[in-house]
Scaffold this active site. Structure first.
Site, mmCIF file in Angstrom:
data_model
loop_
_atom_site.group_PDB
_atom_site.id
_atom_site.type_symbol
_atom_site.label_atom_id
_atom_site.label_comp_id
_atom_site.label_asym_id
_atom_site.label_seq_id
_atom_site.Cartn_x
_atom_site.Cartn_y
_atom_site.Cartn_z
ATOM 1 N N CYS A 94 3.382 6.008 -6.940
ATOM 2 C CA CYS A 94 2.270 6.105 -5.975
ATOM 3 C C CYS A 94 2.354 7.375 -5.149
ATOM 4 C CB CYS A 94 2.337 4.964 -4.974
ATOM 5 S SG CYS A 94 2.253 3.357 -5.709
ATOM 6 N N GLU B 172 26.829 4.269 3.217
ATOM 7 C CA GLU B 172 27.960 3.389 2.954
ATOM 8 C C GLU B 172 27.607 2.338 1.894
ATOM 9 O OE1 GLU B 172 30.645 1.644 6.455
ATOM 10 O OE2 GLU B 172 28.949 0.368 5.981
ATOM 11 N N GLY C 131 4.897 2.000 -4.407
ATOM 12 C CA GLY C 131 5.224 2.026 -5.839
ATOM 13 C C GLY C 131 5.905 3.311 -6.272
ATOM 14 N N VAL D 186 0.870 -1.176 0.000
ATOM 15 C CA VAL D 186 0.000 0.000 0.000
ATOM 16 C C VAL D 186 0.907 1.226 0.000
ATOM 17 C CG1 VAL D 186 -1.815 1.284 1.199
ATOM 18 C CG2 VAL D 186 -1.901 -1.227 1.138
ATOM 19 N N GLY D 187 1.104 1.751 -1.190
ATOM 20 C CA GLY D 187 1.849 3.006 -1.332
ATOM 21 C C GLY D 187 3.342 2.947 -1.593
ATOM 22 N N GLY E 190 5.581 -3.640 -5.617
ATOM 23 C CA GLY E 190 5.936 -2.223 -5.616
ATOM 24 C C GLY E 190 7.139 -1.890 -4.767
ATOM 25 N N ALA F 281 -3.936 4.867 -10.611
ATOM 26 C CA ALA F 281 -4.868 5.802 -9.979
ATOM 27 C C ALA F 281 -4.485 7.247 -10.316
ATOM 28 C CB ALA F 281 -4.874 5.590 -8.470
ATOM 29 N N GLU G 284 -4.258 9.118 -6.837
ATOM 30 C CA GLU G 284 -3.315 8.539 -5.867
ATOM 31 C C GLU G 284 -2.097 7.992 -6.602
ATOM 32 O OE1 GLU G 284 -4.915 6.021 -2.809
ATOM 33 O OE2 GLU G 284 -6.568 7.398 -2.425
ATOM 34 N N GLY H 103 6.732 -2.720 -11.507
ATOM 35 C CA GLY H 103 6.138 -1.779 -12.448
ATOM 36 C C GLY H 103 7.197 -0.910 -13.078
HETATM 37 P P1 XMP Z 1 6.784 -0.057 -8.791
HETATM 38 O O1 XMP Z 1 7.510 0.537 -7.640
HETATM 39 O O2 XMP Z 1 7.360 -1.356 -9.226
HETATM 40 O O3 XMP Z 1 5.300 -0.366 -8.248
HETATM 41 O O4 XMP Z 1 6.625 0.903 -9.926
HETATM 42 C C1 XMP Z 1 4.304 -0.916 -9.039
HETATM 43 C C2 XMP Z 1 3.036 -1.040 -8.247
HETATM 44 O O5 XMP Z 1 2.520 0.236 -7.855
HETATM 45 C C3 XMP Z 1 1.128 0.115 -7.616
HETATM 46 N N1 XMP Z 1 0.435 1.190 -8.299
HETATM 47 C C4 XMP Z 1 -0.097 2.254 -7.682
HETATM 48 N N2 XMP Z 1 -0.154 2.581 -6.374
HETATM 49 N N3 XMP Z 1 -1.249 4.582 -6.956
HETATM 50 C C5 XMP Z 1 -0.746 3.758 -6.012
HETATM 51 O O6 XMP Z 1 -0.800 4.076 -4.825
HETATM 52 C C6 XMP Z 1 -1.239 4.323 -8.287
HETATM 53 O O7 XMP Z 1 -1.693 5.103 -9.114
HETATM 54 C C7 XMP Z 1 -0.627 3.087 -8.655
HETATM 55 N N4 XMP Z 1 -0.438 2.494 -9.867
HETATM 56 C C8 XMP Z 1 0.215 1.338 -9.610
HETATM 57 C C9 XMP Z 1 0.695 -1.237 -8.131
HETATM 58 O O8 XMP Z 1 0.507 -2.072 -7.025
HETATM 59 C C10 XMP Z 1 1.873 -1.634 -8.997
HETATM 60 O O9 XMP Z 1 1.985 -3.013 -9.175
#
Ligand code: XMP
Length: 479
Positions: free
Chosen positions: A307, A469, A304, A301-302, A341, A391, A415, A363
């Site tokens: 995000c 480090e 990414g 949750v959050g 994420g 989002a 979001e 992602g």
């Molecule tokens: P990474 O860090 O690999 O994360 O780019 C990918 C994951 O991010 C999530 N995701 C979101 N989370 N708002 C969020 O809070 C968004 O708009 C959003 N789009 C993607 C999702 O779980 C993805 O797999």
């Protein structure tokens, strides 16, 4: 009740794994096979995110060939989504059991249109009784200027074809293709009815990609994703019918009544399809989803790269702690965990698995590759692609257009953000680095397998000086 104590939660950067005496002679001995869900295994623990700038069929094909799996995004019509699943399922086979066929009376203009739209290299020509009359290949179009010529006039006729029987083995098929230097081997029964097709490309692929994630019919594994509003039930059903091996019910707050309702409804209509549910960030949520009967849970949750959930809502749990807390519970139910994420480097993958995850969803690191959806933009001498949150405002606009929603975009509270990421070339290059780093981490922890890594990882918490480090310092980095 007002809380009297506030626990600390950690991100990947807050910890390191303590090296252990290793019995691995080389990191190539590390086996990265893992559980994606209760019933599905993959050969490398990487899952591409169901974001519209990360996974469509091209990315899913690449990732499955390399041993992972792609989860297609859902920001398209159901029909388009179904076609994307089919493209992955058709990308690689041993035997294509229902090859595309065409009538000999069709014009080559129509045949070419069909071939281009279905991304195939050729077609079997059959009569009304599905008996083989010939083969039409892309080459046959090249030298024919007249679009009204009929297929029967330019196809390679049956008598000139090499065909196989319906119980052919891999080795027999390979030998026939090599001996006769043909690209296609139609399979026919005793009455010359088409029962399948083997292509030279498929045979080549199965030799070139020994780790590919395959289903029981040697087709690449692929996942689809759904939400919990609107057309989600119809979408779930159609994606499964089209061949999706796994469905991800993916919402921002997976620890919710609406998620439990969706799990039940989707189970009712899709039977025992492998179901992944998320996202969650706590042990209690893991307990709830495991008891609801899901086949894997997705954590995050959050964390990414795109995000802003934590900034907008003030809610979330730093990813290392979230993965550890969820995994502790999920393991008791035998339910695999996907850490979703926040992966910036291969070391984060090692830490996530050490914290209990079975696989990692990625992602941002895969956005910007050749296989991610979207165009390459050039500015000065640098190339970029777009990476945006599901989002984000721009995805909200895309959804509004697809679903012809009346929604007022002024009410959207994003979001996620829209960003640009450097163009990185082929995804395989990124994946090779990530898997190489993972194997290195397995070697440092004396882990021959992913289960060993989950058991052996012993963490220390580090300070800001330890973090400093850990990266290059006191030098000017050239890259
Ligand atoms: P990474 O860090 O690999 O994360 O780019 C990918 C994951 O991010 C999530 N995701 C979101 N989370 N708002 C969020 O809070 C968004 O708009 C959003 N789009 C993607 C999702 O779980 C993805 O797999």
């Amino acid at each position: 009740m007002i809380q009297s104590q506030i626990p600390t939660a950690l991100a990947y950067d807050d910890v390191l794994i303590v090296p252990k005496h290793s019995t691995l002679m080389s990191r190539s001995e590390a086996i990265t096979k893992t559980r994606l869900t209760k019933k599905l295994n993959i050969n490398i623990p990487l899952v591409s995110a169901n974001m519209d700038t990360v996974t469509e069929s091209k990315m899913a094909i690449t990732l499955a060939r390399l041993g992972g799996i792609g989860i297609l995004h859902r920001f398209m019509t159901i029909e388009e989504n179904v076609e994307e699943i089919r493209k992955v399922k058709r990308a690689q086979n041993f035997i294509i059991s229902n090859p595309y066929t065409i009538s000999q009376e069709v014009t080559i203009k129509e045949a070419r249109y069909f071939v281009e739209n279905h991304g195939v290299a050729g077609l079997l020509v059959v009569d009304d009784d599905n008996k083989l009359l010939g083969v039409m290949s892309r080459r046959d179009f090249w030298f024919n200027e007249n679009p009204d010529v009929k297929v029967k006039d330019i196809m390679t006729p049956r008598e000139k074809l090499i065909v196989g029987h319906d119980r052919i083995t891999f080795q027999e098929a390979k030998d026939l293709l090599i001996k006769h230097k043909v690209e296609k081997l139609p399979l026919v029964d005793a009455n010359n009815r088409v029962v399948g097709l083997i292509t030279g490309e498929d045979i080549r692929n199965s030799i070139q990609y020994p780790l590919a994630s395959l289903d029981a019919n040697s087709r690449l594994l692929v996942g689809g994703s759904v939400g919990v509003h609107g057309d989600y039930l119809e979408r779930a059903q159609k994606l499964v019918e089209a061949g999706a091996d796994v469905l991800v019910i993916d919402i921002a707050h997976g620890d919710s009544e609406i998620m439990l309702k969706a799990i039940k409804e989707i189970r009712d209509i899709c039977g025992d399809v492998q179901l992944i549910a998320g996202n969650i960030a706590t042990a209690k949520a893991a307990d709830e989803l495991c008891r609801a009967g899901v086949d894997a849970v997705k954590v995050g949750v959050g964390p990414g790269s795109i995000c802003v959930t934590r900034l907008v809502s003030g809610c979330g749990v730093p990813q290392f702690t979230a993965v550890m807390n969820v995994s502790r519970v999920a393991q008791q139910y035998g339910v695999p965990v996907i850490a979703d994420g926040g992966v910036k480097k291969s070391g984060d993958i090692v830490k996530a698995i050490g914290a209990g995850a079975d696989s990692i969803m990625i992602g941002g690191l895969l956005a910007g590759t050749e296989e991610s959806p979207g165009v390459v933009m050039q500015r000065n001498d640098k190339k970029f692609k777009i990476c945006r949150g599901s989002a984000s405002f721009s995805v909200a606009m895309r959804r509004k257009n697809i679903n012809q929603e009346k929604k007022n975009l002024g009410d959207v509270v994003p979001e996620g953000i829209e960003s640009i990421v450097p163009f990185k070339g082929l995804a395989v290059d990124t994946i090779v680095q990530l898997v190489g780093g993972l194997k290195s981490g397995m070697s440092y922890t004396n882990s021959h397998t992913i289960t060993d890594l989950q058991t052996n990882a012993e963490f220390v918490r580090i300070t800001p000086s330890g973090q400093q480090e850990s990266g290059p310092h006191d030098v000017v980095a050239l890259t």
